[in-house]
Write an enzyme that holds these catalytic residues in place. Structure first.
Site, PDB file in Angstrom:
ATOM      1  CE  LYS A   1      -0.308  -0.193   5.052  1.00  0.00           C
ATOM      2  NZ  LYS A   1      -1.165  -0.562   6.199  1.00  0.00           N
TER       3      LYS A   1
ATOM      4  NE  ARG B   1      -7.042   0.578  11.665  1.00  0.00           N
ATOM      5  CZ  ARG B   1      -5.816   0.357  11.216  1.00  0.00           C
ATOM      6  NH1 ARG B   1      -4.869   1.248  11.441  1.00  0.00           N
ATOM      7  NH2 ARG B   1      -5.514  -0.727  10.555  1.00  0.00           N
TER       8      ARG B   1
ATOM      9  CE1 TYR C   1       9.394  32.935   4.351  1.00  0.00           C
ATOM     10  CE2 TYR C   1       9.653  30.539   4.250  1.00  0.00           C
ATOM     11  CZ  TYR C   1       9.321  31.748   3.641  1.00  0.00           C
ATOM     12  OH  TYR C   1       8.918  31.769   2.339  1.00  0.00           O
TER      13      TYR C   1
ATOM     14  CG  MET D   1       6.249  24.218   0.158  1.00  0.00           C
ATOM     15  SD  MET D   1       5.013  25.138  -0.756  1.00  0.00           S
ATOM     16  CE  MET D   1       3.955  25.710   0.561  1.00  0.00           C
TER      17      MET D   1
END
Ligand SMILES: *Cc1c(COP(=O)(O)O)cnc(C)c1O
Length: 364
Positions: free
Chosen positions: A40, A132, A258, A306
């Site tokens: 998966k 779940r 930043y 990013m």
């Protein structure tokens, strides 16, 4: 004359399929039953088709995925062992599963009732303690009789019963789940069903608790070298690199990135890498992370952006085009996936499945 060095290739992710093969063989030899390779999430970020084919060649006799779309991709990659898809909406396209020869899990009466085409091979899925996926124990009896009716009506062929363990990383925690599954199988038999494949264990339980193995163990993380149980040394398969795109010399007292979360303490050289949190370099690792560049580990300084990170290389000569290793198997001292997980406060699974789509993929 200024010499301009050619900037090397883009950020790249390579998967070492020999490591996947070695890990698979290890699980094949330790499993009491068969191994289902769980591929998966793009084979845990290592390439769905590549991991599936490699695992089957190394002895896995089942493939497991969540969605039907992933299962179809496995089939189209040329794998012909049984493929199970265990997480689908009620209105999953059953005719497609039949056409591609894919087994589906049945986690509820609603899923079963929606099956019109058939017969489709199914694995009845019991919630063995996670609240779940899977049918709650109090729904199980009704699901068994409905499954038997659906089988007699030619809509399904029940081949398996499956559960999943909530606390397999904790030793001795599997007994409740195992008993619940075996009770579920017994009820299936009493309803006239003949499931031949009982499966419960994933990587942790497979490594630590043979009594949980039953007929098939479902191995995902372990195939790509992640051992959540912390008991076994498996081979890491993923290597994530990025070229230096810019180098600058700065004085002491310069704010980096930043918010100036980092201020240089002395004159130093900063190297820029074109990877950031959009590429799966977790922002939460800011202030702790390191990369391997110019022969040793170097701190990532300032907040991870990013698209880019800044690396402090001190007074060493690093040039544009030099390759930084974000993570790798660790053999040469480079950070590992486990290091990044620790720095980001997460688990290795989230790091390997989180690499962004603009990172170039290749296999080794
Ligand atoms: C992902 C998953 C697995 C594989 O678990 P690992 O711990 O990665 O081996 C097995 N079974 C189910 C139901 C899963 O969702």
């Amino acid at each position: 004359m200024t010499s301009i060095r050619q900037v090397s290739a883009a950020p790249a992710l390579s998967a070492d399929l020999a490591a996947v093969a070695a890990n698979t063989r290890r699980f094949v030899s330790l499993a009491r039953g068969c191994v289902m390779a769980v591929v998966k999430a793009d084979g845990f970020g290592h390439g769905l088709g590549d991991v599936a084919r490699t695992a089957v060649a190394a002895g896995a006799t089942w493939i497991g995925v969540t969605s039907l779309a992933e299962a179809v991709e496995v089939r189209e990659s040329g794998v012909d062992v049984p493929v199970l898809s265990w997480l689908n909406p009620v209105d999953v396209e059953v005719s497609q599963a039949v056409r591609y020869g894919i087994d589906l899990s049945v986690p509820s009466l609603a899923h079963l009732a929606a099956i019109e085409a058939g017969p489709v091979r199914v694995h009845l899925q019991l919630d063995t303690g996670m609240a779940r996926d899977g049918a709650a124990p109090h729904e199980w009896l009704a699901l068994m009789s409905a499954a038997r009716r659906a089988e007699l009506a030619g809509k399904v062929s029940v081949v398996g019963v499956m559960g999943h363990l909530p606390c397999a990383d904790t030793t001795g925690a599997n007994e409740t789940g195992r008993k619940a599954l075996l009770r579920g199988v017994e009820m299936a038999r009493q309803a006239g069903l003949r499931p031949s494949v009982r499966h419960l264990a994933a990587t942790s339980a497979a490594l630590t608790d043979p009594s949980s193995h039953l007929d098939v163990v479902r191995i995902g993380a372990g195939l790509v070298g992640i051992d959540p149980s912390g008991t076994t040394r498996l081979r890491s398969a993923l290597r994530f690199t990025a070229p230096v795109v810019q180098v600058r010399r700065v004085e002491a007292g310069v704010g980096v990135g930043y918010g100036h979360a980092h201020v240089t303490e002395r004159a130093t050289t900063l190297a820029l890498l074109p990877v950031g949190y959009a590429d799966g370099v977790p922002r939460a690792a800011s202030g702790r992370a390191e990369v391997f560049l110019g022969g040793r580990r170097r701190p990532v300084v300032g907040v991870i952006s990013m698209d880019q990170v800044v690396v402090d290389v001190g007074d060493d000569g690093v040039a544009p085009g030099d390759e930084a290793v974000v993570f790798g198997p660790g053999d040469e001292g480079e950070p590992t996936v486990a290091d990044w997980a620790r720095w980001a406060g997460t688990i290795p699974h989230e790091i390997v499945t989180g690499i962004g789509t603009r990172v170039q993929r290749c296999v080794r």
